[in-house]
Scaffold this active site. Structure first.
Site, PDB file in Angstrom:
ATOM      1  CG  HIS A  63      -8.454  -7.850   4.167  1.00  0.00           C
ATOM      2  ND1 HIS A  63      -9.266  -8.827   3.617  1.00  0.00           N
ATOM      3  CD2 HIS A  63      -7.529  -8.514   4.915  1.00  0.00           C
ATOM      4  CE1 HIS A  63      -8.866 -10.014   4.034  1.00  0.00           C
ATOM      5  NE2 HIS A  63      -7.802  -9.859   4.809  1.00  0.00           N
ATOM      6  CG  HIS A  65      -4.329  -9.520   6.299  1.00  0.00           C
ATOM      7  ND1 HIS A  65      -5.340  -9.772   7.197  1.00  0.00           N
ATOM      8  CD2 HIS A  65      -3.415  -8.756   6.971  1.00  0.00           C
ATOM      9  CE1 HIS A  65      -5.062  -9.195   8.355  1.00  0.00           C
ATOM     10  NE2 HIS A  65      -3.903  -8.575   8.244  1.00  0.00           N
ATOM     11  CG  ASP A  67      -4.702 -14.548   3.146  1.00  0.00           C
ATOM     12  OD1 ASP A  67      -4.371 -13.455   3.612  1.00  0.00           O
ATOM     13  OD2 ASP A  67      -5.643 -15.221   3.615  1.00  0.00           O
ATOM     14  CG  HIS A  68      -7.685 -11.875   1.447  1.00  0.00           C
ATOM     15  ND1 HIS A  68      -8.956 -12.390   1.308  1.00  0.00           N
ATOM     16  CD2 HIS A  68      -7.202 -12.394   2.608  1.00  0.00           C
ATOM     17  CE1 HIS A  68      -9.231 -13.179   2.339  1.00  0.00           C
ATOM     18  NE2 HIS A  68      -8.182 -13.201   3.139  1.00  0.00           N
ATOM     19  CG  HIS A 141      -9.936  -8.831   9.366  1.00  0.00           C
ATOM     20  ND1 HIS A 141      -9.988 -10.060   9.979  1.00  0.00           N
ATOM     21  CD2 HIS A 141      -8.835  -8.859   8.555  1.00  0.00           C
ATOM     22  CE1 HIS A 141      -8.973 -10.801   9.565  1.00  0.00           C
ATOM     23  NE2 HIS A 141      -8.256 -10.089   8.709  1.00  0.00           N
ATOM     24  CG  ASP A 208      -9.733 -12.683   6.109  1.00  0.00           C
ATOM     25  OD1 ASP A 208     -10.300 -13.425   5.298  1.00  0.00           O
ATOM     26  OD2 ASP A 208      -8.507 -12.701   6.307  1.00  0.00           O
ATOM     27  CG  HIS A 266     -10.171 -17.405   4.177  1.00  0.00           C
ATOM     28  ND1 HIS A 266      -9.864 -17.359   5.517  1.00  0.00           N
ATOM     29  CD2 HIS A 266      -9.329 -16.540   3.580  1.00  0.00           C
ATOM     30  CE1 HIS A 266      -8.887 -16.492   5.724  1.00  0.00           C
ATOM     31  NE2 HIS A 266      -8.539 -15.980   4.541  1.00  0.00           N
TER      32      HIS A 266
END
Length: 313
Positions: A63, A65, A67-68, A141, A208, A266
């Site tokens: 996805h 976000h 941090d990914h 999510h 997530d 994570h």
């Protein structure tokens, strides 16, 4: 056969810490190098892990976000700088195509990488190699997210003693594997007579998400499961609110689905002691348990048949 292993590049969640970089995971699978969720700093983590950019053959984003995915620009630009010659497919949720385009062209650089976008729109297979299939399933999510599952089909392991007794040797072994039955010196020999079932290996990557049916479908019977465990169970209400798993929830899925090795990762920066994740997961999961650390390498477990009888001939 080359190594099948997971190279952990980063294990933090929303905010990195002094000990944990943002997400990043490279799965070495024979000649493939699948890079999952390259968060900020992934290019440097690859360097520290001794992984050249040319080792990356496929990119998978769960996805968008930060941090990914915020490490994607650096990885793509480094691969161009190194003039990586092979095409690199990139899988990501189709709803985030605008974000992928921004990341891919985040700054000026000489783009010579053959990066082939293959957006994921629904559950099911998204790619296939000579001996594996990559599948995706939609997770639960706040933004659209997909988990991934790599599946090697079941096969058969040749038995040297049975082959010798049947008088099958040399090129006839390959012919028997291809055709299923051959004539050997006037005797009919079937593949089942001189071989044993060899289960294919399986890997799953779950980031997530709340606990849902897709998590279980991805984890079902895998040898190695990489699962987010952002929260401890004492904060299960927060996990549900923000769309995450606790360590106990991830371990419960692993136990119910017959996972052999569970890699927890994570982690929220609110927790200082990683052993708390281990203790919580170990209370419900009896398999091999890894609380991931940056730059750690985790081997894919050997097939159960290989463990019983040794490597194939």
């Amino acid at each position: 056969m080359t190594a099948r292993e997971l190279v952990v590049l980063g294990t933090a969640s929303q905010a990195p810490t002094r000990e944990r970089n943002h997400n990043g995971y490279l799965l070495r699978w024979d000649g493939e190098g699948l890079l999952f969720d390259p968060g900020e700093g992934t290019q440097r983590q690859l360097l520290l892990a001794g992984v050249p950019s040319s080792a990356i053959t496929r990119i998978c984003l769960t996805h968008f976000h930060g941090d990914h995915c915020l490490g994607l620009p650096g990885v793509v630009q480094r691969m161009s700088l190194d003039r990586v010659p092979h095409p690199v497919p990139a899988h990501y949720p189709a709803s985030g195509a605008e974000y992928f385009a921004r990341l891919r062209a985040a700054s000026v650089f000489h783009d010579v990488l053959d990066l082939r976008e293959e957006p994921v729109r629904a559950d099911g297979p998204v790619a296939a190699g000579p001996s594996w299939t990559l599948e995706a399933r939609r997770l639960d999510h706040p933004v659209e997210a997909f988990g991934y599952r790599l599946v090697e089909p079941d096969g058969r392991r040749m038995l040297p003693d049975a082959l010798a007794a049947a008088g099958v040797a040399g090129p006839d072994v390959g012919r028997l594997q291809r055709e299923g039955v051959i004539d050997a010196g006037g005797r009919t020999v079937r593949l089942a007579d001189v071989s044993a079932p060899r289960p294919g290996q399986r890997f799953a990557f779950v980031m997530d998400t709340r606990s849902c049916d897709a998590v279980r479908a991805l984890a079902d019977g895998v040898d190695l499961l990489v699962a987010e465990s952002t929260f401890l169970d004492e904060d299960a209400v927060l996990a549900l609110e923000y769309g995450h798993l606790t360590a106990r929830q991830a371990a419960t899925v692993a136990a119910e689905c017959g996972v052999r090795t569970l890699v927890l990762t994570h982690f929220s920066q609110r927790y200082r002691d990683p052993e708390r994740f281990r203790a919580e997961a170990a209370a419900v999961f009896g398999g091999e348990l890894v609380v991931a650390a940056d730059l750690q390498t985790v081997p894919v477990p050997r097939r159960l048949a290989d463990q019983r009888t040794g490597p194939p001939p």
